[in-house]
Design a protein around this motif. Structure first.
Motif, short mmCIF file in Angstrom:
data_model
loop_
_atom_site.label_atom_id
_atom_site.label_comp_id
_atom_site.label_asym_id
_atom_site.label_seq_id
_atom_site.Cartn_x
_atom_site.Cartn_y
_atom_site.Cartn_z
N GLU A 279 31.11 32.68 49.99
CA GLU A 279 31.27 31.99 51.45
C GLU A 279 32.72 32.75 51.67
N SER A 280 32.88 33.44 52.56
CA SER A 280 34.22 32.96 53.23
C SER A 280 34.78 32.78 54.53
N GLY A 281 35.74 33.35 55.17
CA GLY A 281 36.11 33.06 56.64
C GLY A 281 36.42 31.76 56.83
N GLY A 282 37.14 30.31 56.45
CA GLY A 282 37.52 29.81 56.76
C GLY A 282 38.78 29.17 56.77
N GLY A 283 39.50 28.39 57.56
CA GLY A 283 40.66 28.14 57.79
C GLY A 283 41.00 27.14 58.69
N SER A 284 41.81 26.80 58.84
CA SER A 284 42.31 26.79 59.85
C SER A 284 42.89 26.43 61.16
N VAL A 285 42.25 25.70 62.23
CA VAL A 285 42.53 25.32 63.51
C VAL A 285 42.24 24.34 63.75
N GLN A 286 42.81 24.49 65.85
CA GLN A 286 42.16 23.61 66.32
C GLN A 286 41.39 23.02 67.08
N ALA A 287 41.42 22.14 67.42
CA ALA A 287 39.72 21.15 68.14
C ALA A 287 39.51 22.46 69.15
N GLY A 288 38.43 22.42 69.93
CA GLY A 288 38.15 23.48 70.25
C GLY A 288 38.25 25.36 70.22
N GLY A 289 38.77 25.40 68.93
CA GLY A 289 38.81 26.99 68.42
C GLY A 289 37.36 27.25 68.30
N SER A 290 37.19 28.64 67.52
CA SER A 290 36.42 29.57 67.41
C SER A 290 36.76 29.89 65.51
N LEU A 291 35.82 29.63 64.34
CA LEU A 291 35.27 29.98 63.29
C LEU A 291 34.52 31.08 63.23
N ARG A 292 34.43 32.63 61.96
CA ARG A 292 33.34 32.43 61.67
C ARG A 292 32.79 32.60 60.39
N LEU A 293 32.22 32.67 59.83
CA LEU A 293 32.45 32.48 58.03
C LEU A 293 31.21 32.86 57.88
N SER A 294 31.47 33.78 56.65
CA SER A 294 30.42 34.63 56.08
C SER A 294 29.83 34.46 54.93
N CYS A 295 28.60 34.80 54.85
CA CYS A 295 28.17 34.11 53.33
C CYS A 295 27.47 35.49 52.49
N GLU A 296 27.72 36.40 51.10
CA GLU A 296 27.15 37.74 51.06
C GLU A 296 26.77 36.91 49.49
N ALA A 297 25.22 37.74 49.51
CA ALA A 297 24.12 37.07 48.55
C ALA A 297 24.33 38.49 47.53
N SER A 298 23.74 37.80 46.56
CA SER A 298 23.43 38.76 45.29
C SER A 298 22.59 38.22 44.66
N GLY A 299 22.01 39.11 43.30
CA GLY A 299 21.30 38.81 43.09
C GLY A 299 19.36 39.27 43.93
N ARG A 300 19.01 38.29 43.46
CA ARG A 300 17.71 37.94 44.27
C ARG A 300 17.56 38.23 46.08
N ALA A 301 17.48 40.18 46.62
CA ALA A 301 17.67 39.43 47.66
C ALA A 301 17.53 38.18 48.87
N PHE A 302 18.59 38.04 49.00
CA PHE A 302 17.96 37.10 50.04
C PHE A 302 17.28 36.80 51.56
N SER A 303 16.86 38.31 51.36
CA SER A 303 15.47 38.35 52.22
C SER A 303 14.30 37.62 51.94
N HIS A 304 14.55 36.88 50.27
CA HIS A 304 13.11 36.40 49.83
C HIS A 304 13.36 34.59 50.21
N TYR A 305 14.30 34.72 50.40
CA TYR A 305 14.43 33.05 51.36
C TYR A 305 14.72 32.65 52.25
#
Length: 122
Positions: free
Chosen positions: A6-32
């Motif tokens: 996981e990545s993309g976290g941080g500190s933000v003020q209320a009302g703000g935005s963030l986008r988190l990313s999750c890169e998966a490996s191993g069995r392709a996450f298209s199976h789940y």
């Protein structure tokens, strides 16, 4: 087994935005289906959002509906969580995991990543 980073976290003020990313490996996450969970300090880990393998169906914790959007990119083995209109109570460590639904409840599968911290301040 799906391994995630996981990545993309941080500190933000209320009302703000963030986008988190999750890169998966191993069995392709298209199976789940893939899900985001979060754990606030002193609280139990809870479900936040999930997306099916085809990407055509999503589900959200009631308190984030209309503010968070989960999406996936199978070509990149990555799932995202766009978080808008953030509130103080969204502060937590966010984790992603392969996930499965039984009835109306989503359950994580496999191991957790290290998570990414989201801190919302006033």
């Amino acid at each position: 087994q799906v391994e995630v980073v996981e990545s993309g976290g941080g500190s933000v003020q209320a009302g703000g935005s963030l986008r988190l990313s999750c890169e998966a490996s191993g069995r392709a996450f298209s199976h789940y289906a893939m899900g985001w969970y979060r754990q606030a300090q002193g609280e139990r880990r809870e479900f936040v959002a999930a997306i099916t393998t085809s990407g055509d169906s999503t589900d959200y914790k009631e308190s984030v509906k209309g503010r968070f959007i989960i999406s996936g990119d199978n070509a990149k083995n990555t799932v995202y969580l766009q978080m808008n209109s953030l509130k103080l109570e969204d502060t937590a460590i966010y984790y992603c995991a392969a996930t499965e639904r039984y009835g109306n409840t989503w359950y994580p599968l496999g191991s957790w990543g290290q998570g990414t911290q989201v801190t919302v301040s006033s």
